[in-house]
Enzyme design. Structure first.
Site, PDB file in Angstrom:
ATOM      1  N   ASP A 140       0.848  -1.195   0.000  1.00 33.07           N
ATOM      2  CA  ASP A 140       0.000   0.000   0.000  1.00 33.07           C
ATOM      3  C   ASP A 140       0.881   1.242   0.000  1.00 33.07           C
ATOM      4  OD1 ASP A 140      -2.139  -1.694   0.173  1.00 33.07           O
ATOM      5  OD2 ASP A 140      -2.906  -0.911   2.074  1.00 33.07           O
TER       6      ASP A 140
ATOM      7  N   ARG B 211      -6.170  -4.733  -7.827  1.00 27.59           N
ATOM      8  CA  ARG B 211      -5.276  -3.668  -7.345  1.00 27.59           C
ATOM      9  C   ARG B 211      -3.860  -3.872  -7.864  1.00 27.59           C
ATOM     10  NH1 ARG B 211      -7.213  -2.798  -1.008  1.00 27.59           N
ATOM     11  NH2 ARG B 211      -9.450  -2.641  -1.465  1.00 27.59           N
TER      12      ARG B 211
END
Length: 499
Positions: free
Chosen positions: A319, A372
């Site tokens: 992330d 993602r």
């Protein structure tokens, strides 16, 4: 040619350094053999005094004699020069500005391969040239009206072949660059490129307690991770100016992950002076993490995540969020991860993220990762190029919340939805796709315009990228440092003490 480590004469103060103490003239010392051809020589060099202006300390390569060689010189006038000395007469091949301070140690490196010459300072390529006068020769160090301490001299072949005495062959394929490229190479926010712990001490850790302490310590440091370390979850802080590199193909972390960034503060909307910066993560395995394998947050910048392998864990693989920027994610192997790479925290985080989240993703292997890859909010000039996507479940790249994403030169295989605009409740971004190779895959969705990033890069023909990435991405395939544990080597003979 073997990798050689040369730690030299014991100085009078007890430090194991090779020392030139006088500044009245020039001095040099040579080692190695005249038959050495293509290699990299690196050393820690600390100038301790300059006698006059425009004096220098230098690292030598392909030395023929004490008056003929290539050299990388740190000068007292704040320049670094890549030069050729021929019969005592010098020629400058390339030069660059760099700060040179007495009492500061600099990692100098010269790569010589064929007629190609490259000079690095603290891991950053600053000078390069082409010259064919010397095809082979010894290594050395030199000073010109200067005193200096030299330590940690390493010589490594440019293209090592199998060692018949070592049952573990060198990994195949070009490991990619040994300096950060993409957005991590761009000078910004007071940081010039990404050099990690270069110039600091090297430590090796084998336990969670050792690693946690070293990763959070202050100052530059190269942390070598030996073996697979079980970290307590969820994540552990990494401070500025660190290189964390796994030794061999089986080192890294299980159970816990790494956090690069300050604690979350939604009231902070511009980069704070103490934001975590200048961090390199290379050649590490991540398994069974309790939160994220890697988390970059709160305006952290100049981060290079390279040649790692991660599998499955509780949440994301990588992330990057809350205003972080100038990040390069390269040559990694994401193996079966569900929420693989998130870029941008949530739809309400525009104050921190708009104009930031500048990230390059290149030469990564997205191996049956579900979603993602990345999912982008707000980030502009996000560059996704030369990656290999295989059997992606939900989607590859999503551009949302007015982000600007370039999807370029990638190989998509068995990917129904390679890239699109908007995702779930997030509004659309802008996405430009060009020169991708789509094999048994959908056509993708594009819209809007995105400016090209400011750094140089090369695009390989997209339909050739599969072979490139599968050969090069992941652990065990990186060059210096950490491609595999260093084998025992015969030492160089002690050179004579310089005058």
């Amino acid at each position: 040619m073997d990798r050689l480590r040369w730690q030299l004469v014991v100085a009078t103060d007890g430090s194991r350094v090779y020392r030139q103490s006088g500044t009245s003239s020039d001095a040099r010392s040579l080692a190695g053999t005249a038959s050495w051809t293509d290699y990299s020589v690196q050393a820690s060099v600390k100038p301790t005094a300059f006698n006059g202006s425009n004096r220098f300390v230098a690292l030598l390569a392909r030395a023929q004699s004490s008056t003929s060689y290539y050299y990388l010189a740190l000068r007292s006038n704040n320049t670094v020069e890549l030069k050729r000395l021929s019969g005592g007469s010098s020629t400058t091949l390339d030069s660059a500005a760099t700060t040179v301070t007495v009492g500061t140690a600099y990692t100098l490196r010269i790569d010589v391969a064929g007629s190609s010459l490259k000079g690095y300072v603290n891991g950053t390529l600053l000078t390069e040239a082409t010259d064919s006068q010397y095809a082979s020769g010894r290594i050395g160090v030199a000073t010109f009206n200067a005193s200096a301490n030299v330590d940690n001299v390493q010589v490594t072949s440019a293209a090592p072949g199998p060692d018949p005495t070592d049952p573990t062959p060198d990994p195949p394929g070009d490991p990619g660059p040994n300096v950060a490229d993409g957005w991590a190479s761009v000078d910004a926010w007071g940081q010039n490129g990404t050099t990690g712990g270069a110039g600091g001490p090297t430590v090796t850790v084998t336990t969670a307690a050792q690693f946690v302490a070293e990763a959070a310590s202050t100052g530059p440091k190269i942390i070598q991770v030996s073996g697979l370390i079980a970290l307590p979850g969820p994540m552990h802080d990494v401070s500025s100016d660190k290189t964390i590199v796994g030794l061999g193909a089986n080192s890294g972390f299980t159970g816990g992950g790494l956090n690069i960034g300050l604690p979350i503060d939604n009231a902070v909307t511009s980069p704070p002076a103490n934001a975590v910066h200048n961090v390199i993560l290379r050649n590490l395995n991540f398994r069974n993490w309790a939160d994220d394998a890697m988390n970059v947050q709160m305006f952290s910048h100049h981060i290079w995540i390279d040649h790692n392998t991660w599998t499955t864990g509780s949440d994301g693989g990588l992330d990057i969020k809350r205003g972080s920027s100038y990040v390069t994610v390269s040559y990694n192997h994401a193996d079966g991860t569900n929420k693989n790479m998130l870029l941008g925290h949530d739809d309400g985080n525009a104050a921190q993220d708009t104009g930031r989240l500048k990230v390059s993703y290149h030469h990564n292997f997205f191996d049956e990762t579900r979603q993602r890859n990345p999912r982008v909010r707000f980030g502009d000039q996000v560059h996704v190029y030369s990656n290999y996507y295989l059997n992606t479940g939900d989607y590859g790249v999503a551009a949302t919340e007015n982000s600007g994403v370039i999807v370029e030169g990638n190989y998509f295989e068995n990917v129904d939805d390679p890239y699109h605009l908007a995702e779930a409740d997030s509004g659309p971004g802008r996405l430009v796709a060009r020169n991708n190779c789509l094999i048994n895959s959908g056509t993708g969705e594009t819209g809007g315009s995105v400016s090209n990033p400011p750094y140089p890069y090369t695009i390989t023909t997209a339909c050739d990228i599969k072979a490139v990435v599968t050969a090069q991405a992941g652990v065990g395939k990186v060059g210096l440092p950490g491609g595999r544990p260093a084998r025992p080597r015969r030492p160089l003979p002690d050179p004579p003490r310089p005058p």
